[in-house]
Scaffold this motif. Structure first.
Motif, short mmCIF file in Angstrom:
data_model
loop_
_atom_site.label_atom_id
_atom_site.label_comp_id
_atom_site.label_asym_id
_atom_site.label_seq_id
_atom_site.Cartn_x
_atom_site.Cartn_y
_atom_site.Cartn_z
N ARG A 95 23.55 19.95 17.81
CA ARG A 95 24.27 20.66 16.76
C ARG A 95 23.27 21.12 15.69
O ARG A 95 22.32 20.39 15.37
CB ARG A 95 25.31 19.75 16.09
N GLU A 96 23.49 22.29 15.15
CA GLU A 96 22.65 22.77 14.04
C GLU A 96 23.25 22.26 12.72
O GLU A 96 24.47 22.32 12.51
CB GLU A 96 22.57 24.28 14.02
N LEU A 97 22.39 21.75 11.84
CA LEU A 97 22.87 21.28 10.55
C LEU A 97 23.23 22.47 9.66
O LEU A 97 22.44 23.42 9.53
CB LEU A 97 21.80 20.43 9.85
N PRO A 98 24.40 22.45 9.04
CA PRO A 98 24.80 23.52 8.11
C PRO A 98 24.10 23.33 6.76
O PRO A 98 24.67 22.78 5.82
CB PRO A 98 26.32 23.35 8.01
N LEU A 99 22.87 23.80 6.66
CA LEU A 99 22.04 23.51 5.48
C LEU A 99 22.48 24.27 4.23
O LEU A 99 21.94 24.03 3.15
CB LEU A 99 20.57 23.83 5.81
N HIS A 100 23.44 25.18 4.36
CA HIS A 100 23.95 25.87 3.18
C HIS A 100 24.90 24.99 2.38
O HIS A 100 25.28 25.33 1.25
CB HIS A 100 24.68 27.15 3.60
N GLU A 101 25.28 23.84 2.96
CA GLU A 101 26.17 22.90 2.27
C GLU A 101 25.35 21.78 1.62
O GLU A 101 24.32 21.38 2.15
CB GLU A 101 27.17 22.30 3.26
N GLU A 102 25.85 21.28 0.49
CA GLU A 102 25.12 20.20 -0.20
C GLU A 102 25.24 18.89 0.55
O GLU A 102 24.25 18.19 0.77
CB GLU A 102 25.65 20.04 -1.63
N ASP A 103 26.47 18.54 0.95
CA ASP A 103 26.70 17.35 1.75
C ASP A 103 26.97 17.80 3.18
O ASP A 103 27.96 18.48 3.45
CB ASP A 103 27.88 16.53 1.21
N ILE A 104 26.09 17.43 4.09
CA ILE A 104 26.11 17.97 5.44
C ILE A 104 26.75 16.97 6.40
O ILE A 104 26.34 15.81 6.45
CB ILE A 104 24.67 18.29 5.89
N THR A 105 27.73 17.44 7.16
CA THR A 105 28.41 16.61 8.15
C THR A 105 28.39 17.30 9.50
O THR A 105 28.68 18.51 9.59
CB THR A 105 29.88 16.34 7.73
N VAL A 106 28.05 16.55 10.54
CA VAL A 106 28.05 17.06 11.91
C VAL A 106 28.71 16.02 12.80
O VAL A 106 28.46 14.81 12.65
CB VAL A 106 26.62 17.35 12.42
#
Length: 257
Positions: free
Chosen positions: A200-211
């Motif tokens: 999974r690619e981390l959604p780095l545009h978010e401050e708190d990242i959940t995958v």
């Protein structure tokens, strides 16, 4: 019993000292000047120790608690965990010119294929008010001539115990970086001679990242699960500083349809 007596005596002595200084402060306007001068000297010496105690205690008490395993997790999670690197101080806090397969603590290993390493890893103390993890991980990358860079986190035995295809594995992290890059998370599950991998690619545009990793889409042999680990893969990491302020894992069962 001796401890209780000592505690009682200490409280009595503290109360007596507090009462004595309170009385001296109340009488300061009329106290003999020679005695007042002696009281001032003693008070200044005492004030230096009190000021230092207040300064250090306020600094320490404002920091996230060492060993803290408290973090938001799904209400129905049957397992949750924060790795040691983000919990408590490591015996060796940092490594420079990091060679491939170098470990920081017992659970984190860095992999790369650079002929000459210009990477550093360091455990840092989190000091932000919003931080729940006591420590973070800082990675500095200068010139990078390799084709891959990854940080592997070994999960404990409890993570794999009783693992089913109906499980969801979730990671939560907080990432800071000097300039944009891509980070992929790859969950690896070894079962018998085979290893299942979910990326999974981390959604780095978010401050708190959940995958989340859904094991329903794997060919997991539930009877032969041996271990799990996570790879964080950094794409284009050169001339960058990446800080992982926190990294937590949790496991829950998918709702039945």
């Amino acid at each position: 019993m001796a401890g209780e007596k000592q505690g009682w005596l200490e409280r009595r002595l503290h109360a007596a000292a507090l009462r004595r200084w309170s009385q001296a402060a109340a009488a300061a306007e009329t106290t003999d000047l020679a005695e007042l001068r002696q009281q001032r000297a003693r008070a200044r010496r005492l004030k230096n120790h009190i000021d230092r105690l207040i300064h250090v205690s306020e600094s320490r008490l404002a920091l996230p608690l060492i060993g803290n395993q408290s973090f938001p997790r799904p209400a129905d999670a049957d397992w949750a965990w924060r790795p040691e690197l983000w919990c408590g101080p490591l015996p060796v806090a940092g490594v420079s010119s990091v060679q491939s397969k170098s470990m920081l603590g017992h659970e984190a290993t860095l992999f790369h294929d650079c002929a000459h390493s210009e990477l550093t890893l360091r455990q840092i103390r989190n000091m932000r008010e919003a931080d729940l993890a006591a420590f973070g991980l800082r990675m500095d990358v200068f010139q990078f001539t390799g084709s891959y860079l990854s940080l592997a986190i070994d999960l404990p035995e409890e993570a794999a115990r009783g693992l089913k295809r109906k499980h969801l594995i979730r990671i939560d992290t907080i990432v800071e970086m000097e300039k944009p890059l891509e980070i992929f998370a790859r969950l690896n599950i070894k079962h018998g001679p085979n290893t299942e991998q979910i990326v999974r690619e981390l959604p780095l545009h978010e401050e708190d990242i959940t995958v989340e990793f859904d094991l329903a889409y794997t060919k997991l042999n539930e009877k032969r699960v041996e271990k799990m680990w996570l790879d964080l893969i950094f794409e284009g990491p050169q001339m960058n500083q990446v800080i992982l302020r926190d990294l937590t894992f949790s496991r829950r069962k998918r709702a039945e349809l």
